[in-house]
Design an enzyme around this catalytic site. Structure first.
Site, PDB file in Angstrom:
ATOM      1  N   HIS A 181       0.808  -1.220   0.000  1.00  0.00           N
ATOM      2  CA  HIS A 181       0.000   0.000   0.000  1.00  0.00           C
ATOM      3  C   HIS A 181       0.836   1.262   0.000  1.00  0.00           C
ATOM      4  CE1 HIS A 181      -3.112  -2.902   0.431  1.00  0.00           C
ATOM      5  NE2 HIS A 181      -3.846  -1.982  -0.143  1.00  0.00           N
TER       6      HIS A 181
ATOM      7  N   CYS B 106      -8.695  -5.073 -12.810  1.00  0.00           N
ATOM      8  CA  CYS B 106      -8.185  -3.890 -12.111  1.00  0.00           C
ATOM      9  C   CYS B 106      -6.936  -4.155 -11.275  1.00  0.00           C
ATOM     10  CB  CYS B 106      -9.267  -3.260 -11.266  1.00  0.00           C
ATOM     11  SG  CYS B 106      -9.940  -4.386 -10.093  1.00  0.00           S
TER      12      CYS B 106
HETATM   13  C1  PEP Z   1      -6.032  -7.271  -6.651  1.00  0.00           C
HETATM   14  O1  PEP Z   1      -5.934  -8.129  -5.782  1.00  0.00           O
HETATM   15  O2  PEP Z   1      -5.652  -7.422  -7.822  1.00  0.00           O
HETATM   16  C2  PEP Z   1      -6.618  -5.941  -6.346  1.00  0.00           C
HETATM   17  C3  PEP Z   1      -6.907  -5.112  -7.313  1.00  0.00           C
HETATM   18  O3  PEP Z   1      -6.799  -5.594  -5.059  1.00  0.00           O
HETATM   19  P1  PEP Z   1      -5.644  -5.290  -3.994  1.00  0.00           P
HETATM   20  O4  PEP Z   1      -4.384  -5.037  -4.754  1.00  0.00           O
HETATM   21  O5  PEP Z   1      -6.110  -4.109  -3.235  1.00  0.00           O
HETATM   22  O6  PEP Z   1      -5.615  -6.552  -3.186  1.00  0.00           O
END
Ligand code: PEP
Ligand code: MG
Length: 755
Positions: free
Chosen positions: A367, A680
């Site tokens: 993050h 995504c």
């Molecule tokens: C994913 O897991 O690809 C996603 C888009 O969510 P995050 O990266 O927040 O887990």
């Protein structure tokens, strides 16, 4: 100790006098070697300095031929001196010539000396040179003598690091202490930043290393250790501290080290050689760092890191800065350098002044990386010991495209980068000019490009890029950067602001995805063996529905009179979706009953990121309004490879037939059911990968803002039919194909596709 002149403390005091004398750098070194030789009853004392070209040059000697000074140069893989520099460990021999590494230098006249004691001159774990004493007689140097010489080497480290010896060097052969460094790590956030180092946790500058009153310094050290132990105990007992999980593990390790006799004794011995308490902590810390850098076992390295952190705490205690690093005003063009940091800490800085971020750790999908990307800050991770290699204010270049970092760059390198920055600015202008051009491939296929977002700072990107909407709004980021649970009202305000900024374009809100690597600092962590596979995301939401309910309520209210699109993270079974949808319906009923305004319509979908869903696609697509593929997690679970662990994160290629076939199965199912699907994960944010996704049927992608221009430019130039014809047989091929990457790269090259 066989010292004729009063032992190491007297030596240090004399050295301090020499340091204060207004003499030339060479005179100072010459005086120092005489003092050391006399104090240690050695016939020889020599200082070798590591040069920019990686060789070691004799800078001063007492006892060897003076004419050899600045002439004797040896490679770092040569001789005993080279071994000390390389290994960053002392070598003590009573018969040096019998040692296999001994190398004979006739110009120094050293063959008559049998005993050899060499210690590295270290600063923050980095070797700057070697300090040697030699004796004619066969003698064994005592532990105390080795210790004393290491302490003395600390004083020399300060002289070398100060840069005052540079004037003595020939061009190209300057001391390496402040040499330019070209380091390579992994690119985390695109962009190029030129600026000056700001240490996120400034090193505690120890200004006084030589003690006036040794018993007094011992007391200070003992007292600081006591206070440190007490503060760790308090932290461990503190109800507010996450009591389990990683945080507690680190504190337990701290407690163990804070009671470790070996560590404490090494520091006490260093004080007894004449150092101040902080000087002693720094000495032992530097040795620890040097050992850590040569260690390959990841567990032991981690423990060494803990010990390093603990030494910093002790230094803060001793220098009266126990409250932690204070926030300082950033200079213009700041490059933040840290071992690691939280997303909240990054947001605390004035981001208009930050040009780059360099980390010892960091992961592509963490993050912090996501926040750095949202803020358009170039970031590079996995630069070993960067915190020890730079000083605050050092010029540095961060290349978040190639993963390179240039510390104290030579002017030609800087020139190249100034040009690159200009070129990138021009490219960004070109992308900006494409803003209102619809994303349609050369053969007429429309591709819908959305943005990934999660913070208020992301919102201006919608208008800047001209994106079709927000394909993924990660609601947990607001929770992760807050210091306490965001109240429903704060959530409501953020969701409204997002919908306002989107101004009628669709926004897909994902309900809280916490647990796993997404830790809320104020929420008690639950100890789990495998948190990524644990009680997280929708699992937590369904078992403790209070939180999910209040979030859903805030979302429904924020979308009053508008459309609301919702997805649930980490759904692994169709029933979980049913239960989550039921919560949404109950909240709708509740709001209706209480006379609240409602969204114009509510669309509910899932985040497809757990492989089990691949085997329930028909049942799933019958129920959902739309789907979103989370390739970051899907790929992690498909290959059982932790996305946050750099040792395995890039081990399996998402462009392998295994991963692409899985992704294609989803796109095919969506098409069969006439439902929309968006990809995504970070995969969509890389042009070559986006190309592969379009080739297997994806028409909607959601990207990080910085990737928008390059991916769009690629699509505008693409003959999609041609690449689909290339990919289809490769995916069906009976022959083993490890990855489609080389095939796609060749396609891009021959068709002149911008990647
Ligand atoms: C994913 O897991 O690809 C996603 C888009 O969510 P995050 O990266 O927040 O887990
Ligand atoms: Mg995910």
């Amino acid at each position: 100790m066989r010292s004729a002149l009063g032992g190491p403390r007297v030596l240090l005091r004399r050295l301090r006098e020499v340091m204060a004398e207004p003499v030339s750098a060479q005179d100072r070194l010459d005086k120092i070697v005489v003092l050391i030789a006399a104090n240690m009853v050695a016939e020889v004392c020599s200082v070798y300095v590591l040069r920019v070209d990686g060789t070691l040059e004799l800078y001063a000697t007492e006892g060897l031929n003076r004419s050899a000074v600045h002439l004797t140069v040896m490679r770092i893989d040569e001789g005993l001196v080279g071994t000390v520099a390389r290994e960053a460990e002392p070598i003590s021999l009573s018969n040096a010539q019998a040692h296999p590494a001994f190398s004979y230098r006739p110009e120094t006249g050293e063959e008559i000396y049998h005993s050899f004691l060499g210690v590295p001159i270290l600063r923050a774990g980095n070797t700057l040179g070697v300090l040697v004493v030699q004796n004619r007689a066969h003698r064994s140097y005592t532990e105390e003598e080795i210790e004393a010489l290491q302490t003395t080497a600390m004083v020399l480290a300060e002289i070398i690091a100060s840069g005052e010896l540079t004037a003595l060097a020939l061009p190209g052969a300057e001391p390496a202490a402040r040499r330019p460094l070209h380091l390579t790590g992994s690119a985390l956030s695109e962009g190029i930043g030129l600026g000056h180092v700001v240490l996120h946790e400034p090193r505690i500058e120890v200004t006084k290393v030589i003690a006036d009153d040794v018993p007094g310094e011992l007391d200070r050290l003992d007292h600081a250790v006591e206070t440190l132990r007490a503060s760790i105990d308090t932290m461990l007992e503190d109800e507010g501290v996450a009591r389990v999980g990683e945080h507690r593990e680190i504190l337990e390790a701290y407690r163990m080290f804070a009671h470790d006799r070996g560590w404490i004794n090494r520091m006490r011995e260093a004080v007894m050689t004449g150092l101040t308490a902080e000087g002693a902590v720094e000495r032992v810390q530097s040795d620890t760092r040097a050992r850590m850098l040569r260690m390959t076992d990841p567990y032991l390295r981690e423990r060494m890191h803990d010990l390093d952190d603990l030494a910093n705490r002790l230094l803060r205690q001793l220098t009266g800065r126990a409250g932690g690093p204070e926030k300082m005003a950033l200079p213009d063009n700041a490059i933040i350098v840290a071992r690691n940091m939280s997303p909240a800490a990054l947001l605390d800085y004035d981001r208009t002044r930050i040009r780059g971020l360099v980390l010892e750790e960091g992961a592509a999908t963490s993050h912090l990386t996501i926040v750095a990307r949202a803020l358009n800050i170039a970031a590079v991770g996995h630069i070993e010991n960067i915190v020890g290699l730079v000083d605050a204010g050092d010029p540095v270049i961060v290349d978040g495209v190639s993963g390179e970092v240039h510390v104290r760059p030579p002017t030609d390198v800087e020139g190249v980068y100034v040009e690159k920055v200009r070129f990138r600015a021009k490219r960004l202008e070109q992308y900006a000019a494409l803003r209102d051009v619809p994303t349609v491939t050369r053969d007429g296929v429309a591709i819908d490009l959305h943005l990934n977002a999660g913070l208020l700072v992301d919102l201006p990107h919608i208008d800047e890029t001209g994106a079709s909407g927000i394909g993924l709004f990660r609601t947990e980021l607001q929770f992760m950067i807050a210091s306490a649970f965001p109240r429903t009202n704060e959530q409501l305000k953020l969701y409204r602001a997002v919908l306002d900024a989107a101004d009628g374009r669709p926004v897909v809100f994902r309900t809280l995805d916490i647990g796993g690597d997404k830790v809320l600092p104020y929420m008690r962590a639950i100890e789990e063996e495998n948190p990524a596979l644990g009680w997280r995301a929708i699992r937590l939401g369904l078992d403790r529905p209070g939180l999910l309910r209040s979030q859903v309520r805030a979302l429904l209210r924020a979308a009053n009179g508008r459309e609301l699109r919702l997805i649930f993270p980490m759904v692994a079974a169709v029933e979980e979706f049913d239960r989550a949808r039921h919560i949404v319906e109950r909240e709708l009923t509740h709001l209706r009953r209480h006379g609240h305004g409602l969204p114009e319509r509510v669309l509910v979908g899932v985040m497809l990121e757990v492989p089990s869903l691949l085997f329930q696609l028909d049942a799933l697509f019958e129920r959902i309004d739309f789907a979103s593929v989370g390739s970051n997690d899907l790929v992690q679970f498909l290959f059982a490879a932790d996305r946050g662990n750099p040792r395995v994160a890039d081990r399996f290629d998402p462009l392998s037939p295994a991963a692409l076939n899985a992704l294609k199965t989803i796109a095919d199912a969506a098409e069969r059911h006439g439902k929309s699907v968006t990809l995504c994960g970070e995969l969509a944010s890389r042009p070559l990968e986006a190309l592969a996704l379009a080739a297997i049927g994806y028409r909607k992608l959601s990207l990080s803002p910085a990737a928008y221009g390059p991916v769009k430019a690629m699509f505008l130039d693409l003959d999609l039919g041609a690449v689909a014809r290339l990919v289809e047989p490769l995916l069906k091929s009976e022959a083993h194909i490890a990855s489609l990457r080389p095939h796609l790269k060749a396609f891009a090259e021959t068709t002149g596709l911008p990647l």
